[in-house]
Design a protein around this motif. Structure first.
Motif, PDB file in Angstrom:
ATOM      1  N   ALA A 140       0.917  -1.046  -0.015  1.00 48.61           N
ATOM      2  CA  ALA A 140      -0.086  -0.395  -0.405  1.00 48.61           C
ATOM      3  C   ALA A 140       0.809   0.979   0.009  1.00 48.61           C
ATOM      4  O   ALA A 140       2.029   1.728   0.441  1.00 48.61           O
ATOM      5  N   ARG A 141       0.237   2.280  -0.694  1.00 54.62           N
ATOM      6  CA  ARG A 141       1.331   3.153   0.075  1.00 54.62           C
ATOM      7  C   ARG A 141       0.864   4.261   0.297  1.00 54.62           C
ATOM      8  O   ARG A 141       0.169   3.760   1.201  1.00 54.62           O
ATOM      9  N   PRO A 142       1.728   5.039   0.924  1.00 49.49           N
ATOM     10  CA  PRO A 142       1.687   5.924   2.330  1.00 49.49           C
ATOM     11  C   PRO A 142       0.172   6.807   2.036  1.00 49.49           C
ATOM     12  O   PRO A 142      -0.427   5.837   3.604  1.00 49.49           O
ATOM     13  N   LEU A 143      -0.427   7.222   1.524  1.00 50.60           N
ATOM     14  CA  LEU A 143      -2.219   7.434   1.677  1.00 50.60           C
ATOM     15  C   LEU A 143      -2.720   6.977   1.225  1.00 50.60           C
ATOM     16  O   LEU A 143      -4.431   6.704   2.733  1.00 50.60           O
ATOM     17  N   GLU A 144      -3.090   5.238   1.131  1.00 49.58           N
ATOM     18  CA  GLU A 144      -3.405   4.242   1.151  1.00 49.58           C
ATOM     19  C   GLU A 144      -3.345   4.203   2.871  1.00 49.58           C
ATOM     20  O   GLU A 144      -4.620   3.479   3.097  1.00 49.58           O
ATOM     21  N   ALA A 145      -2.353   3.570   3.158  1.00 47.00           N
ATOM     22  CA  ALA A 145      -1.667   2.976   4.138  1.00 47.00           C
ATOM     23  C   ALA A 145      -2.331   3.203   5.367  1.00 47.00           C
ATOM     24  O   ALA A 145      -2.922   3.291   6.003  1.00 47.00           O
ATOM     25  N   LYS A 146      -2.514   5.181   5.382  1.00 45.28           N
ATOM     26  CA  LYS A 146      -2.908   5.994   6.219  1.00 45.28           C
ATOM     27  C   LYS A 146      -4.487   5.567   5.997  1.00 45.28           C
ATOM     28  O   LYS A 146      -5.586   5.177   7.331  1.00 45.28           O
ATOM     29  N   ALA A 147      -4.814   6.308   5.149  1.00 42.14           N
ATOM     30  CA  ALA A 147      -6.369   5.444   4.933  1.00 42.14           C
ATOM     31  C   ALA A 147      -7.271   4.427   5.390  1.00 42.14           C
ATOM     32  O   ALA A 147      -8.451   4.069   6.096  1.00 42.14           O
ATOM     33  N   LEU A 148      -6.372   3.011   5.182  1.00 39.90           N
ATOM     34  CA  LEU A 148      -6.220   1.831   5.755  1.00 39.90           C
ATOM     35  C   LEU A 148      -6.574   2.235   7.320  1.00 39.90           C
ATOM     36  O   LEU A 148      -6.894   0.854   8.261  1.00 39.90           O
ATOM     37  N   GLU A 149      -5.513   2.747   7.982  1.00 41.85           N
ATOM     38  CA  GLU A 149      -5.583   2.647   8.557  1.00 41.85           C
ATOM     39  C   GLU A 149      -5.962   3.057  10.205  1.00 41.85           C
ATOM     40  O   GLU A 149      -6.369   3.075  10.652  1.00 41.85           O
ATOM     41  N   THR A 150      -6.841   4.860   9.277  1.00 42.51           N
ATOM     42  CA  THR A 150      -8.494   5.089   9.154  1.00 42.51           C
ATOM     43  C   THR A 150      -9.533   4.268   9.957  1.00 42.51           C
ATOM     44  O   THR A 150      -9.676   4.232  10.795  1.00 42.51           O
ATOM     45  N   LEU A 151      -9.583   3.410   8.293  1.00 40.34           N
ATOM     46  CA  LEU A 151     -10.393   2.846   8.704  1.00 40.34           C
ATOM     47  C   LEU A 151     -10.244   0.949   9.935  1.00 40.34           C
ATOM     48  O   LEU A 151     -11.461   0.605  10.215  1.00 40.34           O
ATOM     49  N   GLY A 152      -9.396   1.334  10.374  1.00 40.51           N
ATOM     50  CA  GLY A 152      -9.058  -0.022  11.427  1.00 40.51           C
ATOM     51  C   GLY A 152      -8.662  -1.606  10.404  1.00 40.51           C
ATOM     52  O   GLY A 152      -8.955  -2.511  10.884  1.00 40.51           O
ATOM     53  N   LEU A 153      -8.312  -1.559   9.144  1.00 39.27           N
ATOM     54  CA  LEU A 153      -7.819  -2.027   8.549  1.00 39.27           C
ATOM     55  C   LEU A 153      -6.274  -2.248   8.764  1.00 39.27           C
ATOM     56  O   LEU A 153      -5.674  -1.432   7.981  1.00 39.27           O
ATOM     57  N   ASP A 154      -5.686  -3.741   7.452  1.00 40.69           N
ATOM     58  CA  ASP A 154      -4.906  -3.321   7.366  1.00 40.69           C
ATOM     59  C   ASP A 154      -4.323  -3.291   5.671  1.00 40.69           C
ATOM     60  O   ASP A 154      -4.854  -2.972   4.901  1.00 40.69           O
ATOM     61  N   ALA A 155      -3.160  -4.080   5.315  1.00 38.26           N
ATOM     62  CA  ALA A 155      -2.633  -3.021   3.898  1.00 38.26           C
ATOM     63  C   ALA A 155      -3.140  -4.579   2.564  1.00 38.26           C
ATOM     64  O   ALA A 155      -3.249  -4.129   1.762  1.00 38.26           O
ATOM     65  N   ASN A 156      -3.796  -5.943   3.852  1.00 38.91           N
ATOM     66  CA  ASN A 156      -4.016  -6.270   2.740  1.00 38.91           C
ATOM     67  C   ASN A 156      -5.985  -6.699   2.832  1.00 38.91           C
ATOM     68  O   ASN A 156      -6.106  -7.697   1.960  1.00 38.91           O
ATOM     69  N   ALA A 157      -6.453  -5.665   3.241  1.00 34.86           N
ATOM     70  CA  ALA A 157      -7.710  -5.539   3.344  1.00 34.86           C
ATOM     71  C   ALA A 157      -8.361  -5.918   1.658  1.00 34.86           C
ATOM     72  O   ALA A 157      -7.873  -5.277   0.973  1.00 34.86           O
ATOM     73  N   THR A 158      -9.266  -6.643   2.025  1.00 33.59           N
ATOM     74  CA  THR A 158     -10.099  -6.743   0.444  1.00 33.59           C
ATOM     75  C   THR A 158     -11.688  -5.821   0.263  1.00 33.59           C
ATOM     76  O   THR A 158     -11.791  -5.078   1.017  1.00 33.59           O
ATOM     77  N   SER A 159     -11.913  -5.416  -1.140  1.00 38.57           N
ATOM     78  CA  SER A 159     -12.551  -4.638  -1.242  1.00 38.57           C
ATOM     79  C   SER A 159     -13.962  -4.965  -0.396  1.00 38.57           C
ATOM     80  O   SER A 159     -14.250  -3.828  -0.203  1.00 38.57           O
ATOM     81  N   GLU A 160     -13.624  -6.480  -0.341  1.00 40.53           N
ATOM     82  CA  GLU A 160     -15.368  -6.300   0.324  1.00 40.53           C
ATOM     83  C   GLU A 160     -15.561  -6.168   2.006  1.00 40.53           C
ATOM     84  O   GLU A 160     -16.210  -5.847   2.709  1.00 40.53           O
ATOM     85  N   ALA A 161     -14.023  -6.375   2.410  1.00 42.63           N
ATOM     86  CA  ALA A 161     -13.559  -5.953   3.655  1.00 42.63           C
ATOM     87  C   ALA A 161     -13.893  -4.108   4.211  1.00 42.63           C
ATOM     88  O   ALA A 161     -14.072  -3.741   5.162  1.00 42.63           O
ATOM     89  N   ILE A 162     -13.164  -3.315   2.970  1.00 43.54           N
ATOM     90  CA  ILE A 162     -13.275  -1.905   3.183  1.00 43.54           C
ATOM     91  C   ILE A 162     -14.611  -1.383   3.311  1.00 43.54           C
ATOM     92  O   ILE A 162     -14.998  -0.937   3.950  1.00 43.54           O
ATOM     93  N   LYS A 163     -15.583  -1.911   2.286  1.00 42.35           N
ATOM     94  CA  LYS A 163     -17.054  -1.774   2.623  1.00 42.35           C
ATOM     95  C   LYS A 163     -17.737  -1.826   3.555  1.00 42.35           C
ATOM     96  O   LYS A 163     -18.378  -0.956   4.321  1.00 42.35           O
ATOM     97  N   ALA A 164     -17.660  -3.069   4.277  1.00 42.09           N
ATOM     98  CA  ALA A 164     -18.481  -3.755   5.168  1.00 42.09           C
ATOM     99  C   ALA A 164     -17.914  -2.192   6.066  1.00 42.09           C
ATOM    100  O   ALA A 164     -18.562  -2.514   7.212  1.00 42.09           O
TER     101      ALA A 164
END
Length: 204
Positions: A140-164
């Motif tokens: 994950a790129r830095p901004l993507e990693a930060k956004a995933l961290e904001t949602l409480g997810l890791d870099a390997n999160a799938t699209s379905e996991a992000i939406k849920a």
């Protein structure tokens, strides 16, 4: 400046075109008119570049009733107006050529899903097969990693996991569900921004 200044002698007065054109102009093409045809009027559709010659009064009467689309169906008029937006030049949809079909879309290129190896020929299989490339974990790129961290997810999160996770956090921190709590409202705003960033990157 005096009343008889030298500048007055250099002033050019526009000549009377009516008076000059009268002897040389053709006769008005309106039936029964013998005045000089000093004004041009377009003949009509499919005869672009051709003109009638009328006098001033008759060119006004002709233009008042002139309709370029006379006799055309509404569908043909709509098609003409649509083609006029591109100057009646042919256009093609993006991605219809063979090269565009095989190339990854812009969202994938921007997010890094489509690496450089997908945009170049690999005759010696230096980057591995497509299955190996698909199995390779994506960083994950830095901004993507930060956004995933904001949602409480890791870099390997799938699209379905992000939406849920996004739906869950929105329900939890929505202002209507928290009675106007400022902290929850700020968290709600961060979740929205993080999800928007991930969506633009093509991760969900």
């Amino acid at each position: 400046m005096t009343a008889y200044s030298k500048y007055f002698e250099r002033i050019r007065v526009r000549p009377d075109t009516k008076a000059e054109a009268r002897p040389n102009a053709p006769v008005c093409q309106w039936d029964g008119c013998s005045e000089p045809g000093t004004h041009r009027a377009p003949v009509g559709r499919l005869r672009e570049g051709e003109y009638f010659r009328f006098c001033f009064d008759h060119v006004r009467e002709y233009n008042r009733g002139f309709n370029y689309f006379s006799g055309l169906a509404d569908s043909d008029i709509a098609r003409f107006q649509k083609e006029a937006l591109t100057g009646h030049r042919p256009t093609w949809k993006m991605g219809t050529s063979s090269g565009a079909k095989s190339s990854p879309d812009f969202a994938q290129q921007r997010s890094g899903r489509a690496g450089y190896h997908n945009r170049m020929r690999d005759p010696f299989n230096l980057f591995g097969t497509n299955e190996q490339q698909a199995a390779r974990p994506r960083r994950a790129r830095p901004l993507e990693a930060k956004a995933l961290e904001t949602l409480g997810l890791d870099a390997n999160a799938t699209s379905e996991a992000i939406k849920a996770r996004y739906k869950e956090l929105v329900k939890r921190h929505h202002p209507d569900a928290n009675g106007g709590d400022r902290g929850s409202e700020e968290r709600f705003r961060e979740v929205l921004q993080a999800y928007r960033m991930l969506k633009q990157a093509g991760l969900c």
